[in-house]
Write a protein that holds these residues in place. Sequence first.
Motif, PDB file in Angstrom:
ATOM      1  N   THR A  82      13.798  13.640   6.913  1.00 20.37           N
ATOM      2  CA  THR A  82      12.474  13.427   7.512  1.00 20.37           C
ATOM      3  C   THR A  82      11.388  13.890   6.555  1.00 20.37           C
ATOM      4  OG1 THR A  82      13.544  14.203   9.494  1.00 20.37           O
ATOM      5  CG2 THR A  82      11.236  13.658   9.674  1.00 20.37           C
ATOM      6  N   GLY A  83      11.599  15.068   5.959  1.00 23.03           N
ATOM      7  CA  GLY A  83      10.597  15.597   5.040  1.00 23.03           C
ATOM      8  C   GLY A  83      10.401  14.674   3.854  1.00 23.03           C
ATOM      9  N   PHE A  84      11.489  14.232   3.280  1.00 26.64           N
ATOM     10  CA  PHE A  84      11.393  13.363   2.112  1.00 26.64           C
ATOM     11  C   PHE A  84      10.654  12.071   2.453  1.00 26.64           C
ATOM     12  CE2 PHE A  84      13.557   9.942  -0.406  1.00 26.64           C
ATOM     13  CZ  PHE A  84      12.803  10.159  -1.548  1.00 26.64           C
ATOM     14  N   LEU A  85      11.027  11.461   3.599  1.00 24.60           N
ATOM     15  CA  LEU A  85      10.338  10.237   4.022  1.00 24.60           C
ATOM     16  C   LEU A  85       8.865  10.529   4.267  1.00 24.60           C
ATOM     17  CD1 LEU A  85      12.893   8.658   6.475  1.00 24.60           C
ATOM     18  CD2 LEU A  85      12.161   7.772   4.269  1.00 24.60           C
ATOM     19  N   GLY A  86       8.605  11.633   4.974  1.00 25.94           N
ATOM     20  CA  GLY A  86       7.221  11.977   5.297  1.00 25.94           C
ATOM     21  C   GLY A  86       6.383  12.081   4.041  1.00 25.94           C
ATOM     22  N   TYR A  87       6.884  12.807   3.067  1.00 22.11           N
ATOM     23  CA  TYR A  87       6.096  12.997   1.855  1.00 22.11           C
ATOM     24  C   TYR A  87       5.947  11.720   1.052  1.00 22.11           C
ATOM     25  CZ  TYR A  87       5.228  17.867   2.339  1.00 22.11           C
ATOM     26  OH  TYR A  87       4.736  19.054   2.777  1.00 22.11           O
ATOM     27  N   SER A  88       7.020  10.921   0.986  1.00 19.97           N
ATOM     28  CA  SER A  88       6.889   9.663   0.256  1.00 19.97           C
ATOM     29  C   SER A  88       5.796   8.818   0.892  1.00 19.97           C
ATOM     30  CB  SER A  88       8.205   8.885   0.278  1.00 19.97           C
ATOM     31  OG  SER A  88       9.255   9.736  -0.043  1.00 19.97           O
ATOM     32  N   LEU A  89       5.747   8.857   2.236  1.00 21.35           N
ATOM     33  CA  LEU A  89       4.748   8.029   2.904  1.00 21.35           C
ATOM     34  C   LEU A  89       3.350   8.635   2.776  1.00 21.35           C
ATOM     35  CD1 LEU A  89       7.006   6.967   5.838  1.00 21.35           C
ATOM     36  CD2 LEU A  89       6.233   5.564   3.939  1.00 21.35           C
ATOM     37  N   VAL A  90       3.266   9.968   2.656  1.00 26.95           N
ATOM     38  CA  VAL A  90       1.983  10.585   2.342  1.00 26.95           C
ATOM     39  C   VAL A  90       1.489  10.047   1.006  1.00 26.95           C
ATOM     40  CG1 VAL A  90       0.875  12.739   1.623  1.00 26.95           C
ATOM     41  CG2 VAL A  90       2.296  12.701   3.658  1.00 26.95           C
ATOM     42  N   CYS A  91       2.409   9.952   0.038  1.00 25.44           N
ATOM     43  CA  CYS A  91       2.021   9.412  -1.267  1.00 25.44           C
ATOM     44  C   CYS A  91       1.518   7.989  -1.126  1.00 25.44           C
ATOM     45  CB  CYS A  91       3.199   9.453  -2.235  1.00 25.44           C
ATOM     46  SG  CYS A  91       3.717  11.124  -2.631  1.00 25.44           S
ATOM     47  N   VAL A  92       2.206   7.188  -0.300  1.00 31.18           N
ATOM     48  CA  VAL A  92       1.754   5.813  -0.099  1.00 31.18           C
ATOM     49  C   VAL A  92       0.345   5.801   0.490  1.00 31.18           C
ATOM     50  CG1 VAL A  92       2.181   3.692   1.195  1.00 31.18           C
ATOM     51  CG2 VAL A  92       4.084   4.910   0.153  1.00 31.18           C
ATOM     52  N   GLY A  93       0.141   6.646   1.525  1.00 24.09           N
ATOM     53  CA  GLY A  93      -1.174   6.707   2.152  1.00 24.09           C
ATOM     54  C   GLY A  93      -2.257   7.103   1.165  1.00 24.09           C
ATOM     55  N   LEU A  94      -1.945   8.092   0.330  1.00 24.16           N
ATOM     56  CA  LEU A  94      -2.917   8.542  -0.671  1.00 24.16           C
ATOM     57  C   LEU A  94      -3.239   7.431  -1.661  1.00 24.16           C
ATOM     58  CD1 LEU A  94      -2.119  12.159  -1.862  1.00 24.16           C
ATOM     59  CD2 LEU A  94      -4.354  11.205  -1.356  1.00 24.16           C
ATOM     60  N   LEU A  95      -2.201   6.743  -2.107  1.00 20.42           N
ATOM     61  CA  LEU A  95      -2.416   5.685  -3.099  1.00 20.42           C
ATOM     62  C   LEU A  95      -3.294   4.575  -2.536  1.00 20.42           C
ATOM     63  CD1 LEU A  95       0.987   5.309  -4.946  1.00 20.42           C
ATOM     64  CD2 LEU A  95      -1.147   6.314  -5.752  1.00 20.42           C
ATOM     65  N   LEU A  96      -3.082   4.270  -1.250  1.00 24.22           N
ATOM     66  CA  LEU A  96      -3.903   3.230  -0.628  1.00 24.22           C
ATOM     67  C   LEU A  96      -5.354   3.670  -0.561  1.00 24.22           C
ATOM     68  CD1 LEU A  96      -1.797   2.003   2.369  1.00 24.22           C
ATOM     69  CD2 LEU A  96      -2.518   0.711   0.374  1.00 24.22           C
ATOM     70  N   ASP A  97      -5.549   4.946  -0.306  1.00 23.23           N
ATOM     71  CA  ASP A  97      -6.890   5.435  -0.081  1.00 23.23           C
ATOM     72  C   ASP A  97      -7.647   5.667  -1.386  1.00 23.23           C
ATOM     73  OD1 ASP A  97      -8.519   6.468   2.309  1.00 23.23           O
ATOM     74  OD2 ASP A  97      -8.842   7.964   0.747  1.00 23.23           O
ATOM     75  N   LEU A  98      -6.927   5.947  -2.463  1.00 18.99           N
ATOM     76  CA  LEU A  98      -7.593   6.172  -3.743  1.00 18.99           C
ATOM     77  C   LEU A  98      -8.313   4.903  -4.181  1.00 18.99           C
ATOM     78  CD1 LEU A  98      -5.131   8.155  -6.019  1.00 18.99           C
ATOM     79  CD2 LEU A  98      -7.095   8.989  -4.735  1.00 18.99           C
ATOM     80  N   GLY A  99      -9.479   5.104  -4.797  1.00 15.79           N
ATOM     81  CA  GLY A  99     -10.192   3.945  -5.322  1.00 15.79           C
ATOM     82  C   GLY A  99      -9.513   3.396  -6.568  1.00 15.79           C
ATOM     83  N   GLN A 100      -8.879   4.294  -7.337  1.00 18.18           N
ATOM     84  CA  GLN A 100      -8.266   3.893  -8.600  1.00 18.18           C
ATOM     85  C   GLN A 100      -6.810   4.347  -8.610  1.00 18.18           C
ATOM     86  OE1 GLN A 100     -10.046   2.391 -11.159  1.00 18.18           O
ATOM     87  NE2 GLN A 100     -12.005   2.454 -10.088  1.00 18.18           N
ATOM     88  N   PRO A 101      -5.974   3.772  -7.726  1.00 16.12           N
ATOM     89  CA  PRO A 101      -4.596   4.293  -7.607  1.00 16.12           C
ATOM     90  C   PRO A 101      -3.819   4.204  -8.915  1.00 16.12           C
ATOM     91  CG  PRO A 101      -4.874   2.239  -6.386  1.00 16.12           C
ATOM     92  CD  PRO A 101      -6.227   2.663  -6.813  1.00 16.12           C
ATOM     93  N   GLN A 102      -4.160   3.250  -9.766  1.00 14.61           N
ATOM     94  CA  GLN A 102      -3.404   3.124 -11.021  1.00 14.61           C
ATOM     95  C   GLN A 102      -3.621   4.323 -11.924  1.00 14.61           C
ATOM     96  OE1 GLN A 102      -6.244   1.823 -10.395  1.00 14.61           O
ATOM     97  NE2 GLN A 102      -7.494   1.655 -12.215  1.00 14.61           N
ATOM     98  N   ARG A 103      -4.630   5.164 -11.574  1.00 11.34           N
ATOM     99  CA  ARG A 103      -4.886   6.326 -12.415  1.00 11.34           C
ATOM    100  C   ARG A 103      -4.363   7.609 -11.782  1.00 11.34           C
ATOM    101  NH1 ARG A 103     -11.274   5.768 -13.538  1.00 11.34           N
ATOM    102  NH2 ARG A 103     -11.299   3.852 -14.788  1.00 11.34           N
ATOM    103  N   CYS A 104      -3.469   7.516 -10.802  1.00  9.87           N
ATOM    104  CA  CYS A 104      -3.075   8.744 -10.101  1.00  9.87           C
ATOM    105  C   CYS A 104      -2.463   9.764 -11.052  1.00  9.87           C
ATOM    106  CB  CYS A 104      -2.122   8.424  -8.960  1.00  9.87           C
ATOM    107  SG  CYS A 104      -0.702   7.497  -9.478  1.00  9.87           S
ATOM    108  N   TRP A 105      -1.917   9.313 -12.167  1.00 11.06           N
ATOM    109  CA  TRP A 105      -1.351  10.259 -13.133  1.00 11.06           C
ATOM    110  C   TRP A 105      -2.422  11.142 -13.772  1.00 11.06           C
ATOM    111  CZ3 TRP A 105      -3.352   9.399 -17.982  1.00 11.06           C
ATOM    112  CH2 TRP A 105      -3.956   8.140 -18.191  1.00 11.06           C
ATOM    113  N   HIS A 106      -3.686  10.781 -13.623  1.00  6.11           N
ATOM    114  CA  HIS A 106      -4.751  11.617 -14.202  1.00  6.11           C
ATOM    115  C   HIS A 106      -4.688  13.056 -13.709  1.00  6.11           C
ATOM    116  CE1 HIS A 106      -7.863   8.424 -15.659  1.00  6.11           C
ATOM    117  NE2 HIS A 106      -6.667   8.238 -16.138  1.00  6.11           N
ATOM    118  N   THR A 107      -4.257  13.222 -12.422  1.00  2.61           N
ATOM    119  CA  THR A 107      -4.219  14.589 -11.886  1.00  2.61           C
ATOM    120  C   THR A 107      -3.246  15.460 -12.666  1.00  2.61           C
ATOM    121  OG1 THR A 107      -2.661  13.730 -10.290  1.00  2.61           O
ATOM    122  CG2 THR A 107      -4.885  14.143  -9.497  1.00  2.61           C
ATOM    123  N   MET A 108      -2.243  14.823 -13.298  1.00  2.15           N
ATOM    124  CA  MET A 108      -1.268  15.608 -14.059  1.00  2.15           C
ATOM    125  C   MET A 108      -1.814  15.933 -15.449  1.00  2.15           C
ATOM    126  SD  MET A 108       1.221  15.768 -11.963  1.00  2.15           S
ATOM    127  CE  MET A 108       0.832  15.218 -10.313  1.00  2.15           C
TER     128      MET A 108
END
Lengths: 279, 400
Positions: free
Chosen positions: B95-121
């Motif tokens: 459940t945790g793994f699914l939950g977090y993967s889907l959090v990532c999906v939600g975040l990516l959808l909401d980001l204006g520039q999802p292709q740049r999500c690696w910038h945070t790293m």
Amino acid sequence: MSSENQDFNKSKAFLIDMTKCTGCRGCQVACKQWNQLGAEKTEFFTGEGYQNPPLMSEYTFTRIKFRDYEKNGQNEFAFYKEMCMHCNEPACASVCPVGAFKKTKEGPVTYDAERCIGCRFCMVACPFGVPKYEWSKALPLVRKCTGCYSRVKEGLKPACATTCVSAITYGNREEMIKEANKRIAARPEKYLKKLYGSEEAGGTSVIYLTALPFDELGFKPVTKRPLPSYTWQALRLVPGIFLTVGSSLSLLSWFNHRKERIAKEEEQRKSGATPKEES
Amino acid sequence: MTAAKIIVNEIKGYHRFVKFLIVLVALGALASLARFVFGLGVTTNLNDTFPWGLWISFDVVTAVPLAAGAFTLGAIVHCFHIKKLEPLVRPAIVTGFLGYSLVCVGLLLDLGQPQRCWHTMVYWNPHSPMFEVSMCIAAYTTVLFLEFLSPVCEKFGYHVPLRLLRTIEMPLVVAAASISTLHQSSLGTFFLIAVDKLHSLWYNPLLPLLFWLSAMCAGISIIIVEATMSHKYMGQPDESELLETLAKILPWVITVYLTVKVFSLVALTQGPLFNRPGLLVLFVVEVAVGVLLPLVMLMNGNVRENNRLRATAAWLVIAGVILNRFNVSMFGMEAPGTFYYPSFLESVVTIGIIAAHILFFVLIAKYFPIFEHHPETVDYSIPDHFRKTEKGHAHGAAKA
Ligand code: SF4
Ligand code: SF4
Ligand code: SF4
């Protein structure tokens, strides 16, 4: 964040004297020209006052807010130039995960569009509601007043300050505050005895002088404490918490598991087959 | 038969409910496609005064505590060594793994520039709670993925990686618990910057602590609900004895949460509390129905022993946490006179994400040994005579 240990007195600031503003909106136009911003479709009386466009937006970094009020039974107008306040310790810069906002030593808070990932945290954090978003685009970016950093860094004044005939003064923050206080002292009957921006959000690079109470003009009451300190007081605990939780859990499990392992070895010794002999 | 045909036949055999979920997920995927084609402005009701909407409020801020079962239980079972709870660990991890993967999906959808999500790293800003949360979510999703690999390896009989996973199991559990502590609380830190925006019913300097405590309440309740439901609908073994133990722990955590909440409200809040009747109602509902009621219920032994009542109390706690997250990130943030409600497409995407979670859980439970895990064959002790312990009696599960 580059704002720590910075002498904000030496950085540049705007002094906007609204008693001198005639509402010509020259600054609005100059800003659009210098930043090459698109026009917006005119729709009158859709905002909270008579101004146009109704709100700052991805195309409008600054605008003159029109406010009508009654004075001695007469209808009067007040004007207020709305723009990024270029906070000394900007909330936008503190929350941006990729550090796209930066307080420059010259004063303006700049935005690096190349870094931005579009999380819009800066919009949530800014106490003045300044950063705007390109809602029309599939891959949008944030837009806001640049403080005309490209001009300031070359020793020029910002476009809006250059255009304005009287209401906007630009110079060292220290001198701007001195000048503002001088004006209040010279004409105490005219000015309100308060500078907006000298302490708001920990001090900003835009200082306002008015004749009208600030809240009547639509200025938001803002905390005097620098905003980044609100989150930092929690965030600075992070490494400590991580180490404490991590090490105490490790210790706890090591202890609990050791108990079990010893019990198990004991049992095995009794039955005569220790795992050590096997290897 | 081609592979495609096998899959189609397999799907035809599914229960009606599973097919319905597949349709919902497909609709959600279509709607998120629309977001990228037409932009956020057209497809959502977000605007400059309300830049964060349903996707942040539910898909991120709410989904993260709902996925907290894994870390709470992992810590309870492995660190405090309460072994009888062990059979619940794997479903919680999934459940945790699914939950977090889907959090990532939600975040990516909401980001204006999802292709740049690696910038945070790459561009670090340690002053940003968002930076911390994204780092933690990346790290934690990896940890959960590694933990999730165990049943996968068991399924396919990969013994070597299994041994490796077993060796790093304890460090993973500890890492999971510490990382979760950080980012569950950092979600609260998010809103500390909204000084004059978030209403004082929720704004106070202890927000991060409150988020962390309520995430633990949610975590334990989720485990109770999940085990009860998979027993009822998926024919899994009855774990009620274990759930009673959890139901005994839960009121303690709720009490701590409630104490901190009352203290921060009374002693640390600045600004008016009673000036917005609508918000006051939301607050009262949140605390009365989501905190006090389940607390009273769970203090009663009859409730804890009754499967249905226990699950009801757990549901109430979950509802309380959900309402709390919405209050903090959505309702409490709305300035008087403004109103945001999610658009049709935003809602379809979120429904799709929830459906995906249930769907994947059902499918994983169908194809991987997450319930048929026999803890008594596994030795989780830290092998300090490294190989020897392992050879002696440690890899029973690998052979099982
Ligand atoms: S006014 Fe807002 S956008 Fe401008 S510097 Fe301050 S926090 Fe940043
Ligand atoms: S939207 Fe861009 S600039 Fe604003 S906080 Fe997010 S990454 Fe930084
Ligand atoms: S400083 Fe430059 S960008 Fe900012 S309002 Fe003035 S002209 Fe526009």
